[in-house]
Design a protein around this motif. Structure first.
Motif, mmCIF file in Angstrom:
data_model
loop_
_atom_site.group_PDB
_atom_site.id
_atom_site.type_symbol
_atom_site.label_atom_id
_atom_site.label_comp_id
_atom_site.label_asym_id
_atom_site.label_seq_id
_atom_site.Cartn_x
_atom_site.Cartn_y
_atom_site.Cartn_z
ATOM 1 N N GLU A 89 88.076 49.434 -42.455
ATOM 2 C CA GLU A 89 88.639 48.975 -43.730
ATOM 3 C C GLU A 89 90.158 48.995 -43.695
ATOM 4 O O GLU A 89 90.756 49.939 -43.192
ATOM 5 N N GLY A 92 94.174 46.961 -49.265
ATOM 6 C CA GLY A 92 95.318 46.157 -49.701
ATOM 7 C C GLY A 92 95.633 44.970 -48.810
ATOM 8 O O GLY A 92 96.509 44.177 -49.126
ATOM 9 N N VAL A 93 94.937 44.858 -47.674
ATOM 10 C CA VAL A 93 95.221 43.744 -46.763
ATOM 11 C C VAL A 93 94.195 42.635 -47.007
ATOM 12 O O VAL A 93 93.003 42.822 -46.800
ATOM 13 N N ASN A 94 94.701 41.500 -47.447
ATOM 14 C CA ASN A 94 93.855 40.359 -47.760
ATOM 15 C C ASN A 94 93.174 39.840 -46.498
ATOM 16 O O ASN A 94 93.812 39.663 -45.465
ATOM 17 N N ASN A 95 91.873 39.570 -46.604
ATOM 18 C CA ASN A 95 91.097 39.172 -45.430
ATOM 19 C C ASN A 95 91.596 37.868 -44.819
ATOM 20 O O ASN A 95 91.750 37.763 -43.597
ATOM 21 N N ARG A 140 88.917 38.927 -50.563
ATOM 22 C CA ARG A 140 88.838 40.383 -50.671
ATOM 23 C C ARG A 140 89.677 41.065 -49.599
ATOM 24 O O ARG A 140 90.129 40.436 -48.652
ATOM 25 N N ASN A 141 89.886 42.364 -49.800
ATOM 26 C CA ASN A 141 90.625 43.120 -48.794
ATOM 27 C C ASN A 141 89.714 43.407 -47.601
ATOM 28 O O ASN A 141 88.507 43.563 -47.761
ATOM 29 N N GLY B 469 99.813 46.475 -47.120
ATOM 30 C CA GLY B 469 98.574 46.634 -47.874
ATOM 31 C C GLY B 469 98.634 47.869 -48.755
ATOM 32 O O GLY B 469 98.264 47.839 -49.934
ATOM 33 N N LYS B 472 100.788 47.236 -51.826
ATOM 34 C CA LYS B 472 100.510 46.005 -52.562
ATOM 35 C C LYS B 472 100.574 46.166 -54.081
ATOM 36 O O LYS B 472 101.129 45.315 -54.775
#
Lengths: 249, 499
Positions: A89, A92-95, A140-141, B469, B472
């Protein structure tokens, strides 16, 4: 395409791989089966270059290059992809952004132009449609809040977008229902061709029904104890590892 | 957010690992002698052509300061500051306005270029005559810039457009002369002269800063922006900012900082005061990138800042967003005094420390009004041998029935030698108040890095992706162009922190 000779590796000083010899020619799909703890996942991690897995001997050659001397990202750029058994996982990182960044890193390494967000989304949406996955997969993240099945599907999506030359799928079929299983098989089959090879680690014959392998290898105690054609998987399904291991010993 | 990949692009494009904005402009300066005394203050007041009440106010602050001691409760360490070894006034020498950009000091223009200021804005900033007339700047962007070039605002842009709707945006020195009643009413009303050691010092010697007034019911038509630069060697910067939003007014203010590289510690003690009346909203965003010192922390800037907003009116809202990547030492607690009924205070913060940087930052939310609400999202990222402390106070007074606070403090550690500390203070004197506090500390996991690298990202790109991330929730609060800048800064700040 991929040649492994006498590969030994340990984790935290404990020997896990005890001399693997395996060749996967271009265009072929090989399955690796074997009981838990036999070193299947370790093999995948060692091929991908995980730092806490120390290689203690042997060689791995990928299209003529010494792969063991390469950084993980260089192996990825050379065309190696590992579908993780337990995908990680990234909060906060967009897929979409993650996959595009990875794709562009690989494209750069090949001297190809980078894709902008619009070009990438077009490509990604087409792929999602083909794999019958929902669009929100991209929004999604990375793997955050994904179900087990969604995580596996996300690995397949990344694989088909990155278009590797060699894929290692580490139990990508585990915990999937039959529909999801087909998605995984379709993903691999879509890449199948004379320039693509794969090593499919699985416990189940049923994936191999959709994804007929050229060869099946049985890994036990850090060694390949038997190799054969697709019928070997069927035999295992019927009689289990016990009989075979006893025979090998 | 597409800006994440821009971060990666930036990292690639940055070829040197030194401080990217480490340049210094060599232009003629008018510098006061070193040292602080009543005479220094009189000189500053005189140079600024201030009314006598302002001088008296400064002298009162100076008297208060003399009786105070430098605070040492924060988790930061520094050598003793010699307040008599600082220049308290430095201004570029005033000449008649140039007729075109050709006549402008090329050094100054190069500085603007390095800051990425568009050409037309550069002309305005450089004081080219006629450049600030309306029409000249049309189409050049939606941000009005009040450039604080060292201590003097060289020029202010977009004034005509703003004045049409009654917005005042000008250097505070000018406001003191032009709008003395407004300034006199509000200056020191949120941060009193004797509030703390550094605020008292600032009140005594502040040289310039920005003044913003948004009249009743007006939504400011553009983002207001100030570039702070510290150029003169050994010149302490004492900026003073005052923003007043009348009932129903709305303003977004951006503050961005870059500074030249230097080898002596430099003190910065700014004061920012915000005042929001009924239904007014003030959004104050900061991207702070002052020179953090070298890998051993030598030569970095000391940033000791007092920022406070007063939500005076019902349903008023003050929102602080900060991305702090620079300075050797950061001592900063943007706060909200929630007086108005149902008023709202927000604090969104990313504080990054690397190498030997020290940051002790957080917020204070003082709930006085009934139904007042506050949100605190603080993200601390520590790398190298740095120390990063979140220090926050949530205080609910007996009058604040139904007050609510939500606090989320997350710390991310990169490497083995850094420190992250969370120091929350909670005081509730009303039983109906609801206060929630969540805190996490995590490390960038090896398996996250490996996962990214397996997909082809370099280790540095992987760290940037994970850090972005992590931040964010805060970065999305920034205006878009600032968010992009902030992501670039995060990437540059953490260069070399892994591997």
């Amino acid at each position: 395409m991929l040649d492994i000779h006498g590969l030994t590796a340990s984790i935290g000083g404990k020997a896990i791989l005890k001399g693997i010899d395996l060749s996967v020619p271009a265009g072929e799909i090989h399955a690796i089966m074997g009981p838990n703890g036999s070193g299947k996942s370790t093999l995948g991690y060692v091929l991908a270059g995980r730092e806490d897995h120390s290689v203690t001997g042997g060689t791995v050659t990928f299209e003529g290059r010494d792969m063991l001397s390469m950084e993980p990202e260089a192996r990825a750029a050379a065309g190696l992809f590992l579908a993780f058994q337990a995908p990680i996982e990234l909060p906060g990182v967009n897929n979409a952004n993650f996959i595009r960044t990875a794709l562009n890193a690989v494209r750069r390494a090949h001297g190809e132009s980078e894709l902008d967000a619009v070009q990438f989304l077009k490509l990604a949406r087409a792929e999602l449609k083909r794999l019958a996955m929902p669009d929100d997969m991209l929004k999604r993240n990375v793997n955050v809040g994904f179900s087990g099945g969604e995580k596996k599907r996300n690995e397949v999506l990344q694989m088909t977008l990155l278009r590797p030359r060699f894929a290692v799928l580490d139990e990508t079929d585990s915990g999937l229902d039959i529909d999801a299983l087909k998605i995984v098989a379709d993903g691999v089959n879509a890449l199948r061709g004379p320039e693509f090879s794969a090593l499919v680690i699985t416990h189940h014959q049923r994936l191999l029904d959709h994804l007929v392998p050229n060869r099946v290898h049985v890994l036990a105690g850090g060694r390949i104890v038997r190799s054969g054609g697709p019928e070997l998987a069927k035999e295992l399904e019927k009689s289990g590892y016990g009989a075979m291991l006893a025979e090998a010993a | 957010m597409p800006a994440d990949s821009e971060t990666l692009d930036t990292v690639r494009s940055v070829t040197q690992s030194g401080y990217k904005w480490g340049f210094e402009t060599d232009i003629e300066m008018d510098v006061a002698p070193k040292g602080l005394s009543a005479d220094t203050i009189r000189l500053i007041s005189e140079r600024k052509q201030e009314p006598s009440w302002m001088l008296e106010w400064r002298l009162k602050a100076y008297q208060a300061w003399l009786a105070m001691e430098e605070p040492h409760w924060a988790r930061v360490e520094h050598a003793r500051i010699d307040y008599q070894d600082i220049h308290y006034y430095a201004a570029p020498k005033k000449k008649p306005g140039p007729k075109s950009l050709d006549e402008v000091d090329p050094e100054l223009l190069r500085t603007y270029e390095k800051l990425g200021i568009p050409l037309k804005e550069r002309a305005i900033l450089a004081g080219v005559e006629g450049a600030d007339q309306d029409g000249y700047v049309e189409g050049s962007g939606q941000i009005a810039v009040d450039a604080v070039f060292d201590s003097v605002s060289v020029a202010t842009t977009f004034r005509a457009t703003l004045s049409k709707v009654g917005v005042i945006f000008c250097p505070i020195s000018e406001a003191i002369r032009e709008y003395p009643d407004l300034v006199r009413q509000y200056i020191g009303s949120v941060v009193p002269v004797a509030d703390n050691f550094f605020a008292a010092l600032n009140s005594a010697v502040f040289t310039d800063g920005s003044f913003v007034f948004i009249p009743k019911g007006v939504r400011c038509p553009m983002e207001l922006s100030t570039y702070f630069r510290m150029n003169a060697r050994n010149t302490g910067q004492f900026e003073r900012t005052l923003i007043i939003a009348e009932a129903g007014a709305h303003v977004s203010y951006l503050e961005g900082c870059t500074a030249p590289q230097r080898d002596e510690n430099q003190l910065h003690a700014a004061v920012v005061e915000l005042v929001a009346m009924d239904d007014a909203t003030i959004k104050y965003s900061t991207v702070q990138n002052w020179y953090p010192g070298d890998a051993e922390g030598r030569g970095g800037i000391y940033n000791f800042v007092t920022k406070r907003g007063a939500c005076l009116g019902a349903r008023s809202k003050i929102s602080w967003t900060q991305v702090e990547t620079g300075s050797a030492i950061t001592w900063k607690y943007p706060s909200c005094v929630l007086l108005g009924e149902d008023s709202v205070g927000e604090f969104y913060s990313v504080a990054v420390t690397n190498n030997r940087q020290q940051a002790d930052t957080g917020t204070k939310m003082i709930h006085i009004g009934k139904g007042s609400r506050s949100t605190i999202i603080a993200k601390g990222i520590s790398a190298g041998r740095s120390n990063n402390t979140y220090r926050g106070l949530v205080k609910v007074l007996p009058s604040a029935a139904g007050a609510r606070n939500f606090t989320q403090c997350d710390s991310l550690l990169i490497g083995q030698e850094c420190g992250a500390h969370t120091v929350p203070y909670i005081e509730s004197r009303n039983r109906s108040a609801k206060i929630e506090h969540e805190a996490t500390t995590s490390k960038i996991a090896e398996d996250q890095l490996f996962y990214c690298r397996q997909r082809g990202l370099s280790e540095e790109d992987a760290v940037n992706l994970i850090v972005n991330g992590f931040c964010k929730d805060v970065l999305k609060e920034l205006p878009m162009e600032f968010a992009v800048e902030a992501q670039k800064l995060l990437a540059v700040s953490l260069e070399g922190s892994v591997g």
